[in-house]
Design a protein around this motif. Sequence first.
Motif, PDB file in Angstrom:
ATOM      1  N   ILE A 294      24.952  -9.605 -46.080  1.00 13.10           N
ATOM      2  CA  ILE A 294      24.220 -10.829 -46.387  1.00 13.10           C
ATOM      3  C   ILE A 294      24.730 -11.408 -47.703  1.00 13.10           C
ATOM      4  O   ILE A 294      24.997 -12.612 -47.811  1.00 13.10           O
TER       5      ILE A 294
ATOM      6  N   ASN B 134      10.764 -15.954 -47.756  1.00 14.79           N
ATOM      7  CA  ASN B 134      10.484 -14.525 -47.726  1.00 14.79           C
ATOM      8  C   ASN B 134       9.529 -14.204 -46.583  1.00 14.79           C
ATOM      9  O   ASN B 134       8.863 -15.086 -46.052  1.00 14.79           O
TER      10      ASN B 134
ATOM     11  N   ILE C 233      14.959 -18.834 -50.560  1.00 18.38           N
ATOM     12  CA  ILE C 233      14.714 -17.800 -49.556  1.00 18.38           C
ATOM     13  C   ILE C 233      13.271 -17.936 -49.100  1.00 18.38           C
ATOM     14  O   ILE C 233      12.349 -17.966 -49.909  1.00 18.38           O
TER      15      ILE C 233
ATOM     16  N   SER D  32      14.529 -16.471 -43.961  1.00 18.01           N
ATOM     17  CA  SER D  32      15.707 -17.312 -43.862  1.00 18.01           C
ATOM     18  C   SER D  32      16.158 -17.663 -45.271  1.00 18.01           C
ATOM     19  O   SER D  32      15.385 -17.532 -46.229  1.00 18.01           O
ATOM     20  N   ILE D  33      17.411 -18.088 -45.377  1.00 16.08           N
ATOM     21  CA  ILE D  33      17.995 -18.362 -46.689  1.00 16.08           C
ATOM     22  C   ILE D  33      18.750 -19.680 -46.603  1.00 16.08           C
ATOM     23  O   ILE D  33      19.622 -19.842 -45.749  1.00 16.08           O
TER      24      ILE D  33
ATOM     25  N   ILE E 188      20.419 -12.484 -40.315  1.00 19.46           N
ATOM     26  CA  ILE E 188      19.994 -11.513 -41.325  1.00 19.46           C
ATOM     27  C   ILE E 188      19.672 -10.162 -40.681  1.00 19.46           C
ATOM     28  O   ILE E 188      20.142  -9.117 -41.125  1.00 19.46           O
TER      29      ILE E 188
ATOM     30  N   ALA F  25      13.535  -8.932 -43.491  1.00 14.65           N
ATOM     31  CA  ALA F  25      13.269  -9.244 -44.896  1.00 14.65           C
ATOM     32  C   ALA F  25      13.632  -8.075 -45.798  1.00 14.65           C
ATOM     33  O   ALA F  25      14.026  -8.270 -46.944  1.00 14.65           O
TER      34      ALA F  25
ATOM     35  N   ALA G 104      17.074  -8.919 -46.394  1.00 18.62           N
ATOM     36  CA  ALA G 104      17.279 -10.250 -46.985  1.00 18.62           C
ATOM     37  C   ALA G 104      17.065 -10.226 -48.492  1.00 18.62           C
ATOM     38  O   ALA G 104      17.893 -10.760 -49.244  1.00 18.62           O
ATOM     39  N   ARG G 105      15.968  -9.649 -48.939  1.00 18.94           N
ATOM     40  CA  ARG G 105      15.689  -9.653 -50.375  1.00 18.94           C
ATOM     41  C   ARG G 105      16.780  -8.935 -51.166  1.00 18.94           C
ATOM     42  O   ARG G 105      17.325  -9.513 -52.108  1.00 18.94           O
TER      43      ARG G 105
ATOM     44  N   ARG H  85      17.043 -16.013 -39.307  1.00 23.20           N
ATOM     45  CA  ARG H  85      16.664 -14.610 -39.151  1.00 23.20           C
ATOM     46  C   ARG H  85      17.720 -13.831 -38.358  1.00 23.20           C
ATOM     47  O   ARG H  85      18.080 -12.715 -38.725  1.00 23.20           O
TER      48      ARG H  85
END
Length: 137
Positions: free
Chosen positions: A125, A43, A41, A99-100, A117, A50, A53-54, A114
Motif C-alpha cells: 500500500i 478510516n 484516508i 479508502s485512500i 487495499i 483497515a 491501510a493505516r 477497499r
Amino acid sequence: MYPEEMVAPMKAQLTNKGFEDLNTSEKVLKAIKQSGTTLLIINSVCGCAAGGARPGVLLSVEGEGKKPDHLTTTFAGFDVDAVKTAREHLAPFPPSSPSIALFKDGELVHFLERHHIEGHSPEMIAENLKQAYAEFC
C-alpha cells in the motif's frame, strides 16, 4: 454508528502521527479545497483492510521523498456527515471504506478503493502511494 471507545484508538493511530481529524463536513470541504496536495484516508473498523491501510499510509509518509502537503482522515461509521461529504468528491468511485484519496489543488488524482487495499501488505500500500506522491506531489 460505532461507539467512540471502539473508534478512538483507530483514529489515534493516524492523528497521533500528524493526520488532521476531519470530523465535520466543513473540515472535509476545507481540506479538499486546499492548494497543494491532500491525502485523505477514510478510516474503518474493518480489520482485514483497515488493519493494513493505516500502517500502509503511515509508512508512505515516513522517510525521504515527496509527500503530500496535508495529511487528513475521517472515519466511516462514525464521522457520518464528514464521510458523506468526502464521498461526494470521490466520483466516479462508489463508497468504499477504508479508502485512500490524493487530491491536488482540489482535484482527485489518485484513489485506492477497499479492493486495492484488502489482501495487500502495508508495504505494498505504501509503495502504491509513494508512486502517486512522486507523480503528483
